[in-house]
Design an enzyme around this catalytic site. Structure first.
Site, short mmCIF file in Angstrom:
data_model
loop_
_atom_site.label_atom_id
_atom_site.label_comp_id
_atom_site.label_asym_id
_atom_site.label_seq_id
_atom_site.Cartn_x
_atom_site.Cartn_y
_atom_site.Cartn_z
N ASP A 200 -29.25 18.64 -48.87
CA ASP A 200 -29.09 18.42 -47.43
C ASP A 200 -29.68 17.04 -47.12
OD1 ASP A 200 -28.89 18.80 -44.53
OD2 ASP A 200 -28.81 20.94 -44.97
N HIS A 263 -23.91 16.69 -44.02
CA HIS A 263 -25.29 16.97 -44.47
C HIS A 263 -25.52 16.37 -45.85
CE1 HIS A 263 -26.88 19.37 -41.20
NE2 HIS A 263 -25.78 20.09 -41.16
N GLU A 330 -21.07 21.64 -39.95
CA GLU A 330 -21.58 20.51 -39.17
C GLU A 330 -21.22 19.14 -39.77
OE1 GLU A 330 -25.41 22.50 -36.98
OE2 GLU A 330 -25.79 21.67 -38.96
#
Ligand code: ZN
Length: 522
Positions: A200, A263, A330
């Protein structure tokens, strides 16, 4: 052992155990069927374990669990002895309880644990451990205690096959020792999947031999943030092999997650050429920068796929899990909109928008994973722009209520981890243990014919705010025990008031296992 220590242990562990009725049958998750009977079976130095040849590993495991606290050996398959034995056996007629089910019978003379497979025997052994007084979890001999197990009959099997926990090892590095502690606790409560969020924006945590920069650069916070050293780092491939073996011995599958296409700014700290604009970010702790970055892998650049395929080659070879999680959540599309390479890709592939480009990206990766014999899992955004037939969806956006039904209707499998009940980084004020317990992974109104598409349920812990072992413990426990029962026990057998009583008795076991937990706020 020193007499004073023995008296201390007696006062601390034995008396409260009896006061709390530890000799009654208190098991989490609650078995599907349990009938209590009169009397107890007592483990003494004369007790032995009988086992078929195929179950010798299980017999040794049981011995290993019990002997430290007992302080004496339990013989396995001695020449004489039909009484005072714990008998382990495979029984193909128990096929109706499934691969993980088991049948346990306890009389004053004998214990019989039978199952269709070794997995069922393992879960039966966990039930047996929980039926003993909590000091059985001590690693040193406990004296002046009667190791009694109540007489009963249990027939048990899980409601769901996926009973998971996700640990975010990226935002904050979680040591191998801590992970072993969680694996041990998970197995005691019959949880069987550990999902490791390995990459991440806050750090890449897995050694990839082909790209040593991922360990030397992408696993470290930028020095300007002066982050404690223990919050960063990576697992070597040997570390991972050790964890996989430790988990497998406890019936737990470790599923790795490699995030894409978003990410991923920690990758660009070492390989800026893989983002659309060639950006490089300083790797920052979560509280000191954006939670979601606009930089994502360039979907128009073949180098991106070369990199990801090389990474996935090593990941596929390292993890025996049939599943690999590729994130997919995301991922802002603004850089794709402005990137000539991404726009060209969309034109070449006939994709009408950037959501379809993400879908094309995920499908291309899925095809590659399938060629390695692996199945893809992604967060529920992988639906946007079209879902492939075989991907498994991990549902997290609790506020998008129609996702589970839609996924199941498409014929895809789904794992339930909604923010409404399963996010264990949230406070207890927001998600209490009682709220977790109330969760039904098959939502109201869900079409009966799709129920089998719900593989199970999982707790997700993100390590952006709670970053030290005791704080991580307290976010996970005791909520994890509530989720274990959600995952294992049929909905109509659950009872919060009854669970609360059983939970009290298990808190002692957690203490002995070195696990902190949140008190109150049930
Ligand atoms: Zn691009």
């Amino acid at each position: 052992m020193n007499t004073r220590i023995i008296i201390f242990l007696h006062l601390v562990f034995v008396l409260p155990a009896l006061v709390n009725g530890q000799t009654t049958a208190q098991v989490i998750p609650k078995p599907q069927k349990m009938e209590l009977a009169q009397g107890v079976f007592k483990i003494t130095p004369a007790t032995s374990i009988l086992s078929q040849k195929e179950l010798l590993t299980s017999a040794k495991q049981l011995k290993g669990y019990l002997e430290p606290a007992l302080g004496y050996d339990l013989a396995v398959n001695p020449k004489s002895g039909k009484k005072n034995v714990i008998n382990l056996k495979l029984d193909k007629s128990l096929v109706q309880l499934g691969e993980e089910g088991y049948k346990l019978g306890i009389t004053p003379d004998n214990i019989t644990l039978a199952a269709f497979s070794e997995k069922g025997i393992f879960w039966g052994i966990q039930t047996l451990r929980q039926l003993l007084p909590a000091p059985i979890f001590r690693e040193a001999q406990v004296q002046e205690i009667s190791w009694e197990i109540p007489c009963l009959k249990i027939e048990d099997c899980p409601r769901f096959k996926w009973r998971g926990v996700m640990l975010d090892c990226s935002r904050t590095f979680i040591t191998k020792e801590e992970i072993k502690k969680y694996l041990e606790a998970m197995s005691l409560f019959k949880m069987n999947v550990l999902h490791m969020h390995l990459t991440d924006d806050q750090g890449w945590r897995l050694e990839i031999k082909k790209y040593p920069e991922l360990s030397s650069i992408s696993s470290r916070f930028h020095e300007s943030f002066k982050e404690p050293k223990e919050y960063e780092g990576f697992y070597s491939q040997d570390d991972i092999r050790e964890l996989i073996k430790f988990a497998a011995q406890r019936n737990i599958m470790i599923v790795p997650e490699i995030e894409m296409p978003g990410h991923t700014t920690e990758v660009f700290a070492a390989f800026p050429q893989l983002s659309c604009k060639g950006d490089t970010n300083k790797i920052h702790p979560w509280t000191k920068g954006y939670g979601v970055h606009n930089e994502v892998f360039c979907a128009g650049n073949e180098q991106t796929f070369e990199f990801l395929q090389n990474v996935l080659n090593e990941v596929s070879a390292l993890f025996p899990s049939e599943y690999i999680h590729i994130g997919g959540d995301e991922a802002p599309k603004m850089h794709w909109k402005a990137c000539p390479k991404c726009q060209k890709r969309m034109a070449d592939e006939g994709l009408k928008d950037e959501n379809e480009l993400q879908s094309w990206f995920v499908k291309r990766i899925e095809k590659y994973l399938n060629s390695k014999g692996k199945k893809l899992i992604g967060w529920d955004e992988i639906m946007e722009g079209g879902l492939s037939k075989s991907a498994t969806v991990m549902y997290w956006r609790g506020w998008v209520k129609d996702v589970p039904q839609k996924v199941a209707a498409l014929g895809n499998n789904i794992i339930m981890t909604p923010t409404s009940h399963c996010y264990f980084d949230y406070t207890y004020e927001k998600i209490s243990t009682e709220r977790v317990y109330s969760f039904n992974p098959v939502p109201p109104g869900f079409d009966e014919k799709f129920v089998e598409k719900v593989l199970g349920v999982q707790a997700n812990f993100w390590s952006h705010l709670d970053r030290t072992p005791p704080r991580i413990d307290r976010q996970l426990f005791p909520r994890l025990l509530a989720l274990a029962e959600v995952a294992w026990t049929n909905n109509d057998k659950k009872d919060w008031n009854d669970f609360k009583v059983r939970l009290q008795s298990k808190l002692k076991s957690l203490e002995i296992l070195g696990i902190s937990y949140t008190i109150g706020n049930y």
